[in-house]
Design a protein around this motif. Structure first.
Motif: not given
Length: 221
Positions: A27-28, A115-117, A147-148, A185-191
């Motif tokens: 994911r990274v 950001v890695l959490a 990525v979390w 999981g990996a989420h992309r920030f759309t805001g």
């Protein structure tokens, strides 16, 4: 908990942590591949020995574009992360011995492109997982990736984690299937990123034993 010794599981072929690490590193790498041209910023919270990021960055074509900060409290793990970054020639990777829950540790690097959490959510109360996700619009740049990780043991919190990300302006990019035996999981920030609040604590790291006591008290008041 000896957090230095805990990392030994990564070196045991086929272990849950070893398989989880592969998924995180994939994911990274994907996030770096998709990042826009130009300088990139990376934050790694509770970074341990830097295994989530350093080996990927060492081989990635965007390595020289990245400025990274790894925040870790355990001094032995910090030393190992620094040694790994130095051995890979990653002079732009900074390892900070500090409390990764504090927003001030990221003040001059946020908002970041990645950001890695990882290794955090499984050691927090549910309320603190949600609270921490609420800070990611301050830590993550528009179009950036978080990525979390979180275990998939019952009660499985991953579906709620996905909802909390969505409520904060993140779109799901990828999540490991339940049968994988781990959660990544990996989420992309759309805001649009919000200013980083100074002097805030995002979470309280409980550790497994205390977390079980907290959850047990909730179930049996």
């Amino acid at each position: 908990m000896d957090w230095n010794e805990w990392h030994d599981e990564y070196d045991r072929p086929g272990s849950g942590l070893a398989r989880r690490l592969v998924a995180v590193q994939e994911r990274v790498s994907a996030a770096l591949d998709a990042a826009p041209a130009g300088p990139l910023r990376v934050i790694s919270m509770c970074a341990g020995q830097g295994r989530d990021l350093v080996p990927v960055l060492a081989e990635h074509p965007r390595r020289d574009d990245v400025r990274a900060r790894l925040v870790e409290l355990d001094p032995a793990n910090c030393d190992l992360a620094r040694s790994a970054a130095a051995a890979a020639g990653l002079g732009q990777v900074e390892v900070v011995k500090g409390d990764a829950s504090l927003t001030d540790e990221y003040a001059d690097l946020a908002p970041a492109d990645l950001v890695l959490a990882c290794g955090i959510f499984g050691n927090l109360s549910d309320d603190d997982v949600r609270r921490t996700i609420g800070f990611f619009p301050q830590l993550c740049a528009e179009g950036g990736t978080v990525v979390w990780t979180r275990h998939r043991e019952e009660p499985d919190l991953v579906p709620r984690i996905r909802t909390w990300f969505e409520e904060n302006g993140f779109a799901l990019e990828w999540v490991s299937p339940p049968q994988a035996g781990y959660g990544v999981g990996a989420h992309r920030f759309t805001g649009r990123p919000r200013p980083l609040a100074a002097g805030e604590s995002m979470f309280r790291f409980l550790g497994y034993d205390e977390l079980r006591r907290v959850e047990g008290a909730r179930e049996h008041p």
